[in-house]
Motif scaffolding. Structure first.
Motif, PDB file in Angstrom:
ATOM      1  N   ARG A  11       0.846  -1.123   0.034  1.00 46.80           N
ATOM      2  CA  ARG A  11      -0.017   0.034  -0.261  1.00 46.80           C
ATOM      3  C   ARG A  11       0.885   1.386  -0.204  1.00 46.80           C
ATOM      4  O   ARG A  11       0.539   2.102  -0.784  1.00 46.80           O
ATOM      5  N   LEU A  12       1.804   1.084   0.759  1.00 48.16           N
ATOM      6  CA  LEU A  12       2.785   2.376   0.915  1.00 48.16           C
ATOM      7  C   LEU A  12       3.443   2.400  -0.471  1.00 48.16           C
ATOM      8  O   LEU A  12       3.599   3.769  -1.130  1.00 48.16           O
ATOM      9  N   SER A  13       3.910   1.570  -1.131  1.00 43.02           N
ATOM     10  CA  SER A  13       4.731   1.593  -2.426  1.00 43.02           C
ATOM     11  C   SER A  13       3.811   2.076  -3.316  1.00 43.02           C
ATOM     12  O   SER A  13       3.911   2.952  -4.349  1.00 43.02           O
ATOM     13  N   SER A  14       2.275   1.594  -3.568  1.00 39.59           N
ATOM     14  CA  SER A  14       1.183   2.287  -4.482  1.00 39.59           C
ATOM     15  C   SER A  14       0.922   3.845  -4.114  1.00 39.59           C
ATOM     16  O   SER A  14       1.203   4.355  -5.246  1.00 39.59           O
ATOM     17  N   LEU A  15       1.023   4.127  -2.996  1.00 39.70           N
ATOM     18  CA  LEU A  15       1.043   5.844  -2.839  1.00 39.70           C
ATOM     19  C   LEU A  15       2.066   6.436  -3.035  1.00 39.70           C
ATOM     20  O   LEU A  15       1.868   7.518  -3.665  1.00 39.70           O
ATOM     21  N   ARG A  16       3.200   5.863  -3.102  1.00 38.60           N
ATOM     22  CA  ARG A  16       4.385   6.740  -3.566  1.00 38.60           C
ATOM     23  C   ARG A  16       4.592   6.649  -4.853  1.00 38.60           C
ATOM     24  O   ARG A  16       4.730   7.719  -5.582  1.00 38.60           O
ATOM     25  N   ARG A  18       1.889   6.645  -6.883  1.00 36.00           N
ATOM     26  CA  ARG A  18       0.972   7.473  -7.535  1.00 36.00           C
ATOM     27  C   ARG A  18       1.322   9.185  -7.166  1.00 36.00           C
ATOM     28  O   ARG A  18       1.100   9.865  -7.992  1.00 36.00           O
ATOM     29  N   ARG A  19       1.815   9.251  -6.028  1.00 37.62           N
ATOM     30  CA  ARG A  19       2.573  10.555  -5.611  1.00 37.62           C
ATOM     31  C   ARG A  19       3.676  10.986  -6.856  1.00 37.62           C
ATOM     32  O   ARG A  19       3.740  12.242  -7.248  1.00 37.62           O
ATOM     33  N   LEU A  20       4.411  10.119  -6.883  1.00 38.72           N
ATOM     34  CA  LEU A  20       5.565  10.290  -7.983  1.00 38.72           C
ATOM     35  C   LEU A  20       4.966  10.549  -9.467  1.00 38.72           C
ATOM     36  O   LEU A  20       5.530  11.378 -10.002  1.00 38.72           O
ATOM     37  N   ALA A  21       4.004   9.717  -9.687  1.00 42.72           N
ATOM     38  CA  ALA A  21       3.449   9.987 -11.145  1.00 42.72           C
ATOM     39  C   ALA A  21       2.946  11.490 -11.088  1.00 42.72           C
ATOM     40  O   ALA A  21       2.994  12.137 -12.251  1.00 42.72           O
ATOM     41  N   PHE A  22       2.332  11.824  -9.945  1.00 50.30           N
ATOM     42  CA  PHE A  22       1.458  13.167 -10.158  1.00 50.30           C
ATOM     43  C   PHE A  22       2.528  14.266 -10.177  1.00 50.30           C
ATOM     44  O   PHE A  22       2.452  15.324 -10.815  1.00 50.30           O
ATOM     45  N   VAL A  23       3.839  14.173  -9.518  1.00 49.44           N
ATOM     46  CA  VAL A  23       4.799  15.182  -9.350  1.00 49.44           C
ATOM     47  C   VAL A  23       5.297  15.147 -10.727  1.00 49.44           C
ATOM     48  O   VAL A  23       5.570  16.309 -11.370  1.00 49.44           O
ATOM     49  N   VAL A  24       5.493  14.045 -11.367  1.00 49.62           N
ATOM     50  CA  VAL A  24       6.449  13.934 -12.964  1.00 49.62           C
ATOM     51  C   VAL A  24       5.221  14.582 -13.823  1.00 49.62           C
ATOM     52  O   VAL A  24       5.665  15.430 -14.613  1.00 49.62           O
ATOM     53  N   ARG A  25       3.871  14.209 -13.569  1.00 50.74           N
ATOM     54  CA  ARG A  25       2.968  14.902 -14.688  1.00 50.74           C
ATOM     55  C   ARG A  25       3.019  16.454 -14.476  1.00 50.74           C
ATOM     56  O   ARG A  25       2.899  17.165 -15.434  1.00 50.74           O
ATOM     57  N   GLU A  26       3.044  16.989 -13.243  1.00 50.86           N
ATOM     58  CA  GLU A  26       2.930  18.388 -12.740  1.00 50.86           C
ATOM     59  C   GLU A  26       4.115  19.093 -13.431  1.00 50.86           C
ATOM     60  O   GLU A  26       3.914  20.266 -13.939  1.00 50.86           O
ATOM     61  N   THR A  27       5.198  18.220 -13.187  1.00 54.31           N
ATOM     62  CA  THR A  27       6.425  19.041 -13.743  1.00 54.31           C
ATOM     63  C   THR A  27       6.570  19.169 -15.075  1.00 54.31           C
ATOM     64  O   THR A  27       7.025  20.173 -15.775  1.00 54.31           O
ATOM     65  N   ALA A  28       6.125  17.916 -15.731  1.00 52.12           N
ATOM     66  CA  ALA A  28       5.966  17.856 -17.537  1.00 52.12           C
ATOM     67  C   ALA A  28       5.216  19.007 -17.911  1.00 52.12           C
ATOM     68  O   ALA A  28       5.482  19.934 -18.896  1.00 52.12           O
ATOM     69  N   ALA A  29       4.012  19.479 -17.107  1.00 52.94           N
ATOM     70  CA  ALA A  29       2.923  20.330 -17.578  1.00 52.94           C
ATOM     71  C   ALA A  29       3.663  21.801 -17.394  1.00 52.94           C
ATOM     72  O   ALA A  29       3.524  22.520 -18.325  1.00 52.94           O
ATOM     73  N   ARG A  30       4.283  21.967 -16.236  1.00 60.27           N
ATOM     74  CA  ARG A  30       5.039  23.229 -16.338  1.00 60.27           C
ATOM     75  C   ARG A  30       6.085  23.522 -17.006  1.00 60.27           C
ATOM     76  O   ARG A  30       6.333  24.491 -17.755  1.00 60.27           O
ATOM     77  N   VAL A  31       7.006  22.627 -17.563  1.00 61.12           N
ATOM     78  CA  VAL A  31       7.904  22.732 -18.584  1.00 61.12           C
ATOM     79  C   VAL A  31       7.344  23.062 -19.877  1.00 61.12           C
ATOM     80  O   VAL A  31       7.852  23.620 -20.484  1.00 61.12           O
ATOM     81  N   THR A  32       6.513  22.131 -20.128  1.00 60.53           N
ATOM     82  CA  THR A  32       5.463  22.397 -21.499  1.00 60.53           C
ATOM     83  C   THR A  32       4.966  23.791 -21.540  1.00 60.53           C
ATOM     84  O   THR A  32       5.158  24.466 -22.504  1.00 60.53           O
ATOM     85  N   ARG A  33       4.422  24.330 -20.558  1.00 60.21           N
ATOM     86  CA  ARG A  33       3.659  25.522 -20.687  1.00 60.21           C
ATOM     87  C   ARG A  33       4.888  26.639 -20.612  1.00 60.21           C
ATOM     88  O   ARG A  33       4.948  27.471 -21.478  1.00 60.21           O
ATOM     89  N   ILE A  34       6.113  26.401 -20.138  1.00 56.57           N
ATOM     90  CA  ILE A  34       7.255  27.456 -20.233  1.00 56.57           C
ATOM     91  C   ILE A  34       7.917  27.539 -21.746  1.00 56.57           C
ATOM     92  O   ILE A  34       8.037  28.399 -22.293  1.00 56.57           O
ATOM     93  N   LEU A  35       7.786  26.315 -22.260  1.00 52.88           N
ATOM     94  CA  LEU A  35       8.415  26.237 -23.630  1.00 52.88           C
ATOM     95  C   LEU A  35       7.512  26.671 -24.589  1.00 52.88           C
ATOM     96  O   LEU A  35       8.036  27.419 -25.451  1.00 52.88           O
ATOM     97  N   LEU A  36       6.347  26.521 -24.377  1.00 50.69           N
ATOM     98  CA  LEU A  36       5.189  27.080 -25.376  1.00 50.69           C
ATOM     99  C   LEU A  36       5.068  28.607 -25.079  1.00 50.69           C
ATOM    100  O   LEU A  36       4.983  29.412 -26.254  1.00 50.69           O
ATOM    101  N   ILE A  37       5.333  29.200 -23.968  1.00 46.63           N
ATOM    102  CA  ILE A  37       5.430  30.750 -23.702  1.00 46.63           C
ATOM    103  C   ILE A  37       6.563  31.149 -24.499  1.00 46.63           C
ATOM    104  O   ILE A  37       6.543  32.172 -25.164  1.00 46.63           O
ATOM    105  N   ALA A  38       7.763  30.408 -24.288  1.00 47.98           N
ATOM    106  CA  ALA A  38       9.179  30.780 -24.981  1.00 47.98           C
ATOM    107  C   ALA A  38       8.757  30.893 -26.467  1.00 47.98           C
ATOM    108  O   ALA A  38       9.279  31.826 -27.133  1.00 47.98           O
ATOM    109  N   LEU A  39       8.281  29.752 -27.106  1.00 49.70           N
ATOM    110  CA  LEU A  39       8.066  29.579 -28.378  1.00 49.70           C
ATOM    111  C   LEU A  39       6.921  30.790 -29.025  1.00 49.70           C
ATOM    112  O   LEU A  39       7.304  31.412 -29.906  1.00 49.70           O
ATOM    113  N   GLY A  40       5.972  31.024 -28.251  1.00 46.17           N
ATOM    114  CA  GLY A  40       5.200  32.230 -28.548  1.00 46.17           C
ATOM    115  C   GLY A  40       6.050  33.656 -28.486  1.00 46.17           C
ATOM    116  O   GLY A  40       5.676  34.201 -29.368  1.00 46.17           O
ATOM    117  N   VAL A  41       6.925  33.858 -27.448  1.00 46.60           N
ATOM    118  CA  VAL A  41       7.779  34.802 -27.586  1.00 46.60           C
ATOM    119  C   VAL A  41       8.569  35.159 -28.836  1.00 46.60           C
ATOM    120  O   VAL A  41       8.789  36.028 -29.308  1.00 46.60           O
TER     121      VAL A  41
END
Length: 145
Positions: A11-16, A18-41
């Motif tokens: 159960r602990l490893s499952s929670l970890r 899921r948490r890791l997947a969430f952090v990776v997904r959020e980080t990828a979304a932020r990096v994508t947003r920053i790259l798109l802003i740079a492309l737009g500029v």
């Protein structure tokens, strides 16, 4: 149950995971947003450089870059809305060009009439306005204003 129990470890490893997947997904979304802003500029800068040159490449690039930046930056969107409230006549044509189905010819015609009004101060000298009225009269349509 203690920490070494296999069910607790699973159960602990499952929670970890899921948490890791969430952090990776959020980080990828932020990096994508920053790259798109740079492309737009970059697209905005290319449009600004190409606007004074002959041909009509600069304005579409400016609008495209502005669309990319506004879709990905909350701060830019707030500033754009503030500009829109301060200078509605300046921003309205840009907003019309940013719609899903832009009215390119109508915006171009409106900008031609505005530039003619700025350059030719006397109403009798305005060729485009007189020409439009003459065409409407020849076609039998009533003028809008």
């Amino acid at each position: 149950m203690n920490r070494r129990d296999p069910r607790v470890v699973r159960r602990l490893s499952s929670l970890r995971r899921r948490r890791l997947a969430f952090v990776v997904r959020e980080t990828a979304a932020r990096v994508t947003r920053i790259l798109l802003i740079a492309l737009g500029v970059l697209i905005l800068l290319a449009g600004a450089v190409l606007t004074p040159l002959p041909g009509h490449v600069g304005l579409p690039l400016l609008v495209l870059g502005l669309m990319v930046v506004l879709r990905n930056s909350f701060q830019a969107r707030r500033r754009f809305i503030r500009w829109q409230k301060r200078h509605p006549k300046l921003i309205f044509p840009i907003r019309r060009l940013m719609r899903r189905e832009p009215e390119i010819l109508l915006v171009a015609w409106q900008q031609l009439l505005r530039s003619e009004k700025v350059v030719l101060r006397r109403p009798g000298w305005r060729v485009l306005k007189r020409g439009r009225k003459a065409v409407r009269k020849a076609l039998g349509k009533t003028p809008l204003s």
